[in-house]
Motif scaffolding. Sequence first.
Motif, PDB file in Angstrom:
ATOM      1  N   ASN A 192       0.530  11.360  -2.112  1.00 39.25           N
ATOM      2  CA  ASN A 192       0.997  10.183  -2.846  1.00 39.25           C
ATOM      3  C   ASN A 192       2.472   9.911  -2.558  1.00 39.25           C
ATOM      4  O   ASN A 192       3.163  10.728  -1.945  1.00 39.25           O
ATOM      5  N   ASP A 193       2.951   8.772  -3.002  1.00 38.27           N
ATOM      6  CA  ASP A 193       4.298   8.327  -2.634  1.00 38.27           C
ATOM      7  C   ASP A 193       5.381   9.293  -3.083  1.00 38.27           C
ATOM      8  O   ASP A 193       6.438   9.388  -2.448  1.00 38.27           O
ATOM      9  N   ALA A 194       5.135  10.026  -4.169  1.00 42.37           N
ATOM     10  CA  ALA A 194       6.141  10.965  -4.660  1.00 42.37           C
ATOM     11  C   ALA A 194       6.202  12.237  -3.823  1.00 42.37           C
ATOM     12  O   ALA A 194       7.187  12.971  -3.878  1.00 42.37           O
ATOM     13  N   MET A 195       5.153  12.518  -3.037  1.00 46.64           N
ATOM     14  CA  MET A 195       5.078  13.754  -2.261  1.00 46.64           C
ATOM     15  C   MET A 195       5.372  13.580  -0.777  1.00 46.64           C
ATOM     16  O   MET A 195       5.749  14.524  -0.099  1.00 46.64           O
ATOM     17  N   ILE A 196       5.189  12.384  -0.266  1.00 46.72           N
ATOM     18  CA  ILE A 196       4.972  12.244   1.169  1.00 46.72           C
ATOM     19  C   ILE A 196       6.241  12.241   2.020  1.00 46.72           C
ATOM     20  O   ILE A 196       6.189  12.532   3.216  1.00 46.72           O
ATOM     21  N   GLY A 197       7.398  11.965   1.425  1.00 49.85           N
ATOM     22  CA  GLY A 197       8.593  11.705   2.218  1.00 49.85           C
ATOM     23  C   GLY A 197       8.928  12.767   3.245  1.00 49.85           C
ATOM     24  O   GLY A 197       9.030  12.492   4.455  1.00 49.85           O
ATOM     25  N   THR A 198       9.125  13.998   2.807  1.00 50.13           N
ATOM     26  CA  THR A 198       9.515  15.067   3.723  1.00 50.13           C
ATOM     27  C   THR A 198       8.429  15.340   4.745  1.00 50.13           C
ATOM     28  O   THR A 198       8.722  15.604   5.921  1.00 50.13           O
ATOM     29  N   MET A 199       7.162  15.278   4.328  1.00 52.92           N
ATOM     30  CA  MET A 199       6.068  15.508   5.270  1.00 52.92           C
ATOM     31  C   MET A 199       6.051  14.437   6.358  1.00 52.92           C
ATOM     32  O   MET A 199       5.855  14.728   7.538  1.00 52.92           O
ATOM     33  N   GLN A 200       6.250  13.191   5.954  1.00 52.22           N
ATOM     34  CA  GLN A 200       6.193  12.106   6.923  1.00 52.22           C
ATOM     35  C   GLN A 200       7.352  12.196   7.920  1.00 52.22           C
ATOM     36  O   GLN A 200       7.174  11.934   9.115  1.00 52.22           O
ATOM     37  N   GLU A 201       8.511  12.601   7.444  1.00 55.60           N
ATOM     38  CA  GLU A 201       9.650  12.777   8.338  1.00 55.60           C
ATOM     39  C   GLU A 201       9.349  13.790   9.434  1.00 55.60           C
ATOM     40  O   GLU A 201       9.818  13.654  10.569  1.00 55.60           O
ATOM     41  N   GLY A 239       0.771  -1.233   0.000  1.00 54.84           N
ATOM     42  CA  GLY A 239       0.000   0.000   0.000  1.00 54.84           C
ATOM     43  C   GLY A 239       0.800   1.280   0.000  1.00 54.84           C
ATOM     44  O   GLY A 239       0.241   2.353  -0.218  1.00 54.84           O
ATOM     45  N   GLY A 240       2.096   1.215   0.266  1.00 51.89           N
ATOM     46  CA  GLY A 240       2.919   2.409   0.215  1.00 51.89           C
ATOM     47  C   GLY A 240       3.007   3.130   1.548  1.00 51.89           C
ATOM     48  O   GLY A 240       2.255   2.842   2.490  1.00 51.89           O
ATOM     49  N   PRO A 241       3.906   4.110   1.652  1.00 49.58           N
ATOM     50  CA  PRO A 241       4.170   4.755   2.946  1.00 49.58           C
ATOM     51  C   PRO A 241       3.001   5.548   3.503  1.00 49.58           C
ATOM     52  O   PRO A 241       2.803   5.584   4.720  1.00 49.58           O
ATOM     53  N   GLY A 242       2.214   6.196   2.639  1.00 50.40           N
ATOM     54  CA  GLY A 242       1.072   6.944   3.139  1.00 50.40           C
ATOM     55  C   GLY A 242       0.028   6.037   3.757  1.00 50.40           C
ATOM     56  O   GLY A 242      -0.459   6.282   4.869  1.00 50.40           O
ATOM     57  N   PHE A 243      -0.309   4.979   3.045  1.00 50.90           N
ATOM     58  CA  PHE A 243      -1.281   4.012   3.557  1.00 50.90           C
ATOM     59  C   PHE A 243      -0.793   3.364   4.845  1.00 50.90           C
ATOM     60  O   PHE A 243      -1.515   3.304   5.850  1.00 50.90           O
ATOM     61  N   LEU A 244       0.438   2.891   4.848  1.00 54.15           N
ATOM     62  CA  LEU A 244       0.954   2.202   6.023  1.00 54.15           C
ATOM     63  C   LEU A 244       1.061   3.143   7.217  1.00 54.15           C
ATOM     64  O   LEU A 244       0.835   2.741   8.359  1.00 54.15           O
ATOM     65  N   GLY A 245       1.382   4.418   6.947  1.00 56.53           N
ATOM     66  CA  GLY A 245       1.474   5.369   8.039  1.00 56.53           C
ATOM     67  C   GLY A 245       0.124   5.720   8.629  1.00 56.53           C
ATOM     68  O   GLY A 245      -0.059   5.685   9.854  1.00 56.53           O
ATOM     69  N   MET A 246      -0.847   6.056   7.783  1.00 57.56           N
ATOM     70  CA  MET A 246      -2.151   6.492   8.280  1.00 57.56           C
ATOM     71  C   MET A 246      -3.028   5.316   8.685  1.00 57.56           C
ATOM     72  O   MET A 246      -3.452   5.201   9.839  1.00 57.56           O
ATOM     73  N   VAL A 247      -3.316   4.439   7.727  1.00 53.66           N
ATOM     74  CA  VAL A 247      -4.225   3.335   8.023  1.00 53.66           C
ATOM     75  C   VAL A 247      -3.567   2.369   9.002  1.00 53.66           C
ATOM     76  O   VAL A 247      -4.236   1.811   9.881  1.00 53.66           O
ATOM     77  N   GLY A 248      -2.250   2.181   8.865  1.00 58.54           N
ATOM     78  CA  GLY A 248      -1.548   1.330   9.815  1.00 58.54           C
ATOM     79  C   GLY A 248      -1.742   1.810  11.244  1.00 58.54           C
ATOM     80  O   GLY A 248      -1.935   1.011  12.176  1.00 58.54           O
ATOM     81  N   HIS A 249      -1.705   3.119  11.439  1.00 68.91           N
ATOM     82  CA  HIS A 249      -1.908   3.669  12.785  1.00 68.91           C
ATOM     83  C   HIS A 249      -3.327   3.424  13.270  1.00 68.91           C
ATOM     84  O   HIS A 249      -3.537   2.891  14.371  1.00 68.91           O
ATOM     85  N   TYR A 250      -4.312   3.793  12.456  1.00 66.81           N
ATOM     86  CA  TYR A 250      -5.692   3.698  12.934  1.00 66.81           C
ATOM     87  C   TYR A 250      -6.175   2.262  13.078  1.00 66.81           C
ATOM     88  O   TYR A 250      -7.033   1.973  13.917  1.00 66.81           O
ATOM     89  N   MET A 251      -5.629   1.345  12.298  1.00 68.72           N
ATOM     90  CA  MET A 251      -6.082  -0.035  12.360  1.00 68.72           C
ATOM     91  C   MET A 251      -5.363  -0.866  13.415  1.00 68.72           C
ATOM     92  O   MET A 251      -5.858  -1.921  13.808  1.00 68.72           O
ATOM     93  N   THR A 252      -4.217  -0.413  13.907  1.00 74.80           N
ATOM     94  CA  THR A 252      -3.427  -1.273  14.800  1.00 74.80           C
ATOM     95  C   THR A 252      -3.089  -0.656  16.150  1.00 74.80           C
ATOM     96  O   THR A 252      -2.770  -1.382  17.091  1.00 74.80           O
ATOM     97  N   SER A 253      -3.145   0.656  16.277  1.00 81.67           N
ATOM     98  CA  SER A 253      -2.718   1.288  17.525  1.00 81.67           C
ATOM     99  C   SER A 253      -3.714   1.024  18.654  1.00 81.67           C
ATOM    100  O   SER A 253      -4.926   1.005  18.438  1.00 81.67           O
ATOM    101  N   ASP A 254      -3.183   0.855  19.875  1.00 78.59           N
ATOM    102  CA  ASP A 254      -4.030   0.677  21.048  1.00 78.59           C
ATOM    103  C   ASP A 254      -4.252   1.977  21.806  1.00 78.59           C
ATOM    104  O   ASP A 254      -4.848   1.969  22.892  1.00 78.59           O
TER     105      ASP A 254
END
Length: 362
Positions: A196-205, A44-59
């Motif tokens: 999208n994956d081409a934009m997200i790097g610096t924002m995610q950092e 799913g890429g870094p955006g999906f794993l960062g956002m959905v990964g958080h909401y679907m797995t965090s306690d």
Amino acid sequence: MENTPVTSPTTGGHAGYIRIATEEAWATREITDEWRRMIDAGEGGPGFLGMVGHYMTSDADRPRFVRAGLEDAGELRLAHMDAAGIDHAVLALTAPGTQVLDAARGVGIAANANDELAAAVERHPSRFTGLAAVSFENVPAAVAELERAVSKLGLRGLIVNSHIRGRYLSDPEFWPILEAAEALDVPVYLHPNTPNDAMIGTMQEAGLDGAVFGFQVETSLHTLKMITSGVFDRFPRLRLVIGHLGEALPFWLYRFDYMHQGMVASRRYPSIKPLERKISEYIQDCIWITTSGMPAREPIMFTRKMVGDDHVMYAMDYPYQYVPAEVEMQDELPMSLTEKKAFFQDIAIDVFGLDAKAIGAV
């Protein structure tokens, strides 16, 4: 905040209007299970794993609250609506929807989601309206599903969770879907996604990829790409709805017009073509804006001034931002009762084609 009301909001129109919340997130268990499978597989890429990964797995408390709210279209959601004074909610499949899925998975998941949402609306017709989901990876199937969802299931618009794995509705490949929405006379709700994956790097950092900033950047970009590509010249009756007070677009109207005019004249970019109207005019005439997650008085009043009172309507952004006090803040906006009735009720009825009597409108 200024202007603290004396009493908490209640449902039933006692204020002189009912409150229709127009950007309320929902999900099926089927799609959240598919997202969890993708998370486990690292897809799913870094955006999906960062956002959905958080909401679907965090306690943590907030993700747990969000998960419970997303998958409920019954007692829990209705109790939260009642506690906040929300009479009616426009529900839509939450980001990223089917837009991280290929067509082989997305077509069926979207159709099942529409069936489930239509059933929830049928159970609670005075409380819920639904927007249709489609798989944008198969355009003919998307057109057919949108027509089915609107004509047979009674859903009242199309949810687009912004970019389609890095592609945008400015691409003519997707225009048959927009053509169908225009023909069906239903709005398109453009909801944020992570960049999208081409934009997200610096924002995610920097921790700025989500609702704090990245959503606004990504969705405002998508909206502008639609305008400058000529979408609204091609489909002049298309109604686009965007949240979060227009993702900052109302602040930039003069500069958009000035710079776009210069770019057209200089022929600097092959993609920038002459348009029939100014960018500001498309934003003011073709786009409706909701207050989801943005309850403060000054920005709301500024946005109304910039795009017109009749193009700004109420939303909460449940369950991601469930703060009943924010409803009170908007009840106390410096508007006449007639203006508040339009803001909370009448504009939404018009844009989404709601049955005013069926939903208990005042």
